[in-house]
Motif scaffolding. Structure first.
Motif, mmCIF file in Angstrom:
data_model
loop_
_atom_site.group_PDB
_atom_site.id
_atom_site.type_symbol
_atom_site.label_atom_id
_atom_site.label_comp_id
_atom_site.label_asym_id
_atom_site.label_seq_id
_atom_site.Cartn_x
_atom_site.Cartn_y
_atom_site.Cartn_z
ATOM 1 N N VAL A 289 0.845 -1.193 0.000
ATOM 2 C CA VAL A 289 0.000 0.000 0.000
ATOM 3 C C VAL A 289 0.878 1.241 0.000
ATOM 4 C CG1 VAL A 289 -1.764 1.285 1.259
ATOM 5 C CG2 VAL A 289 -1.809 -1.214 1.259
ATOM 6 N N ASN A 290 0.551 2.191 -0.867
ATOM 7 C CA ASN A 290 1.330 3.422 -0.937
ATOM 8 C C ASN A 290 0.422 4.566 -1.396
ATOM 9 O OD1 ASN A 290 3.528 5.196 -0.939
ATOM 10 N ND2 ASN A 290 3.989 4.765 -3.097
ATOM 11 N N ASP A 291 0.349 5.639 -0.600
ATOM 12 C CA ASP A 291 -0.420 6.825 -0.986
ATOM 13 C C ASP A 291 0.461 7.731 -1.838
ATOM 14 O OD1 ASP A 291 -2.651 6.006 0.386
ATOM 15 O OD2 ASP A 291 -2.094 7.040 2.236
ATOM 16 N N LEU A 292 -0.011 8.051 -3.033
ATOM 17 C CA LEU A 292 0.759 8.904 -3.929
ATOM 18 C C LEU A 292 0.623 10.386 -3.575
ATOM 19 C CD1 LEU A 292 0.014 7.122 -7.346
ATOM 20 C CD2 LEU A 292 1.931 6.780 -5.781
ATOM 21 N N ILE A 293 -0.376 10.711 -2.765
ATOM 22 C CA ILE A 293 -0.572 12.098 -2.317
ATOM 23 C C ILE A 293 -0.302 12.150 -0.818
ATOM 24 C CG2 ILE A 293 -2.191 14.027 -2.183
ATOM 25 C CD1 ILE A 293 -3.709 12.823 -4.508
ATOM 26 N N SER A 294 0.507 13.062 -0.402
ATOM 27 C CA SER A 294 0.865 13.141 1.014
ATOM 28 C C SER A 294 -0.331 13.593 1.856
ATOM 29 C CB SER A 294 2.023 14.131 1.205
ATOM 30 O OG SER A 294 1.607 15.450 0.887
ATOM 31 N N ALA A 295 -0.258 13.286 3.172
ATOM 32 C CA ALA A 295 -1.337 13.676 4.083
ATOM 33 C C ALA A 295 -1.510 15.187 4.130
ATOM 34 C CB ALA A 295 -1.048 13.123 5.475
ATOM 35 N N GLU A 296 -0.386 15.942 4.029
ATOM 36 C CA GLU A 296 -0.469 17.404 4.046
ATOM 37 C C GLU A 296 -1.219 17.927 2.827
ATOM 38 O OE1 GLU A 296 2.222 15.633 4.447
ATOM 39 O OE2 GLU A 296 2.752 15.962 6.554
ATOM 40 N N ASP A 297 -0.954 17.354 1.666
ATOM 41 C CA ASP A 297 -1.630 17.797 0.443
ATOM 42 C C ASP A 297 -3.122 17.474 0.494
ATOM 43 O OD1 ASP A 297 0.720 18.748 -0.564
ATOM 44 O OD2 ASP A 297 1.160 16.958 -1.766
ATOM 45 N N MET A 298 -3.470 16.315 1.031
ATOM 46 C CA MET A 298 -4.888 15.965 1.121
ATOM 47 C C MET A 298 -5.613 16.885 2.098
ATOM 48 S SD MET A 298 -5.118 11.799 0.794
ATOM 49 C CE MET A 298 -3.692 11.392 1.814
ATOM 50 N N GLU A 299 -4.931 17.248 3.187
ATOM 51 C CA GLU A 299 -5.542 18.171 4.139
ATOM 52 C C GLU A 299 -5.707 19.548 3.526
ATOM 53 O OE1 GLU A 299 -4.800 19.866 8.689
ATOM 54 O OE2 GLU A 299 -3.383 18.452 7.782
ATOM 55 N N ALA A 300 -4.738 19.949 2.689
ATOM 56 C CA ALA A 300 -4.785 21.275 2.074
ATOM 57 C C ALA A 300 -5.948 21.408 1.097
ATOM 58 C CB ALA A 300 -3.463 21.562 1.374
ATOM 59 N N ILE A 301 -6.269 20.331 0.402
ATOM 60 C CA ILE A 301 -7.361 20.403 -0.581
ATOM 61 C C ILE A 301 -8.689 19.941 0.017
ATOM 62 C CG2 ILE A 301 -5.807 20.154 -2.545
ATOM 63 C CD1 ILE A 301 -6.505 17.245 -2.700
ATOM 64 N N GLY A 302 -8.664 19.533 1.290
ATOM 65 C CA GLY A 302 -9.904 19.223 1.990
ATOM 66 C C GLY A 302 -10.543 17.905 1.634
ATOM 67 N N VAL A 303 -9.734 16.869 1.369
ATOM 68 C CA VAL A 303 -10.280 15.537 1.069
ATOM 69 C C VAL A 303 -9.791 14.536 2.105
ATOM 70 C CG1 VAL A 303 -10.463 16.006 -1.400
ATOM 71 C CG2 VAL A 303 -8.376 14.955 -0.497
ATOM 72 N N ASN A 304 -10.553 13.493 2.284
ATOM 73 C CA ASN A 304 -10.154 12.438 3.200
ATOM 74 C C ASN A 304 -9.172 11.472 2.522
ATOM 75 O OD1 ASN A 304 -11.888 13.357 5.285
ATOM 76 N ND2 ASN A 304 -13.625 12.297 4.302
ATOM 77 N N PRO A 305 -8.247 10.916 3.271
ATOM 78 C CA PRO A 305 -7.321 9.947 2.676
ATOM 79 C C PRO A 305 -8.066 8.709 2.199
ATOM 80 C CG PRO A 305 -7.111 9.949 5.069
ATOM 81 C CD PRO A 305 -7.995 11.111 4.721
ATOM 82 N N PRO A 306 -7.613 8.103 1.126
ATOM 83 C CA PRO A 306 -8.301 6.905 0.607
ATOM 84 C C PRO A 306 -8.209 5.745 1.584
ATOM 85 C CG PRO A 306 -6.199 7.203 -0.493
ATOM 86 C CD PRO A 306 -6.413 8.430 0.337
ATOM 87 N N LYS A 307 -9.275 4.950 1.629
ATOM 88 C CA LYS A 307 -9.288 3.759 2.460
ATOM 89 C C LYS A 307 -8.563 2.611 1.751
ATOM 90 C CE LYS A 307 -11.813 5.135 6.009
ATOM 91 N NZ LYS A 307 -11.296 5.125 7.397
ATOM 92 N N VAL A 308 -7.843 1.821 2.511
ATOM 93 C CA VAL A 308 -7.162 0.661 1.970
ATOM 94 C C VAL A 308 -7.602 -0.564 2.763
ATOM 95 C CG1 VAL A 308 -5.170 1.957 1.144
ATOM 96 C CG2 VAL A 308 -5.160 1.039 3.466
ATOM 97 N N TYR A 309 -7.244 -1.731 2.254
ATOM 98 C CA TYR A 309 -7.688 -2.977 2.880
ATOM 99 C C TYR A 309 -7.235 -3.085 4.326
ATOM 100 C CZ TYR A 309 -8.321 -7.987 3.600
ATOM 101 O OH TYR A 309 -8.706 -9.198 4.084
ATOM 102 N N THR A 310 -6.036 -2.601 4.616
ATOM 103 C CA THR A 310 -5.505 -2.744 5.974
ATOM 104 C C THR A 310 -6.272 -1.899 6.989
ATOM 105 O OG1 THR A 310 -3.858 -1.066 5.396
ATOM 106 C CG2 THR A 310 -3.187 -3.365 5.217
ATOM 107 N N ASP A 311 -7.045 -0.904 6.528
ATOM 108 C CA ASP A 311 -7.843 -0.110 7.450
ATOM 109 C C ASP A 311 -8.962 -0.928 8.084
ATOM 110 O OD1 ASP A 311 -6.348 2.151 6.962
ATOM 111 O OD2 ASP A 311 -7.621 2.820 5.323
ATOM 112 N N TYR A 312 -9.306 -2.046 7.455
ATOM 113 C CA TYR A 312 -10.418 -2.855 7.934
ATOM 114 C C TYR A 312 -9.955 -4.119 8.659
ATOM 115 C CZ TYR A 312 -12.885 0.073 4.551
ATOM 116 O OH TYR A 312 -13.389 1.148 3.853
#
Length: 269
Positions: free
Chosen positions: A242-265
């Motif tokens: 699993v790898n997020d191509l957009i950093s947490a800071e960038d997602m917070e800046a544009i106001g979106v939630n981080p994508p869910k992945v299988y390990t979240d469940y």
């Protein structure tokens, strides 16, 4: 009985050919023995006056072996023959005269052109399906053939193939139609692990095939034979995959939630 014969022909293949001497003359009376991992035991045939032989209704697969014997001639073995769904594998076997008991093993590519039919089709073997990077289901496989366009409705899992409507395809499982009689969509998504071969008939379909305006999807399941075998499947995922191509800071800046992945469940499983 006629319908049963047609159905069997579309779920199996055949090996046929001619036995000749070094000058091309046909040899009658040859004993032709067929063996392979998809057969239970062996099959034998004695060539006709024209030197011809034929083994119909063979399960699709690889590794068929043909042994041709005739007194006064070297025994010839043809290995690694391939049988495909609804196709005829045609070969010519040449025997050499000899005064001794000799055996010749021929190593050559299995014929891939069916000279007995004008039908146009695309076939995927179980080995090929296991090696291609796609979703392991019928929907993903049918969208990979030339001329297939997904309708985008995953819950219906339908496609337009060769310009036909989503109700133009006939789906068959071991010769049994599996279209919904009301909508004509496929009624089930068959696990690909049971496929021996899947054939897409896309042109010049035989007369016994009806209810199809564009493509016939012909699924043949695995069967027993001389070779004991089985199959084990497993699925794995983990943080390393699993790898997020957009950093947490960038997602917070544009106001979106981080994508869910299988390990979240994983804690809920």
């Amino acid at each position: 009985l006629t319908s049963a014969g047609f159905a069997q022909g579309r779920q199996t293949g055949s090996i046929s050919g001619t036995v000749v001497d070094t000058e091309g003359n046909p040899l009658p009376g040859c004993t032709v023995t067929l063996s392979g991992p998809k057969l239970i035991g062996t099959k034998s045939y004695v060539t006709s006056d024209a030197g011809r032989f034929r083994f119909p209704a063979l399960a699709p697969g690889r590794g068929y072996e043909l042994r041709v014997e005739l007194p006064g001639f070297k025994t010839t073995i043809r290995k690694e023959l391939i049988v495909s769904v609804a196709r005829a594998t045609t070969i010519t076997v040449e025997l050499e005269m000899t005064t001794l008991e000799e055996e010749v093993t021929v190593v050559a590519a299995s014929p891939v052109v069916d000279i007995e039919t004008s039908k146009v089709s695309v076939s995927y073997t179980s080995d090929f399906i296991a090696s291609i990077p796609m979703s392991r289901d019928l929907y993903g496989i049918q969208n990979s053939i030339p001329g297939a366009i997904s309708t985008g409705n995953d819950y219906r899992r339908t496609s337009s193939i060769l310009g036909g409507t989503v109700r133009s395809q006939l789906y068959q499982l071991d010769g049994v139609p599996m279209n919904d009689p009301a909508t004509f969509y496929p009624m089930a998504n068959i696990n690909v692990d049971v496929y021996e071969e899947i054939e897409f008939g896309i042109g010049s379909l035989p007369a016994e095939v009806g209810q199809a305006d564009s493509v016939v999807v012909n699924i043949v399941t695995k069967s027993g034979g001389n070779k004991f075998s089985g199959n084990v499947s497993a699925y794995y995922t983990g943080d390393a995959l699993v790898n997020d191509l957009i950093s947490a800071e960038d997602m917070e800046a544009i106001g979106v939630n981080p994508p869910k992945v299988y390990t979240d469940y994983k804690d809920a499983l």
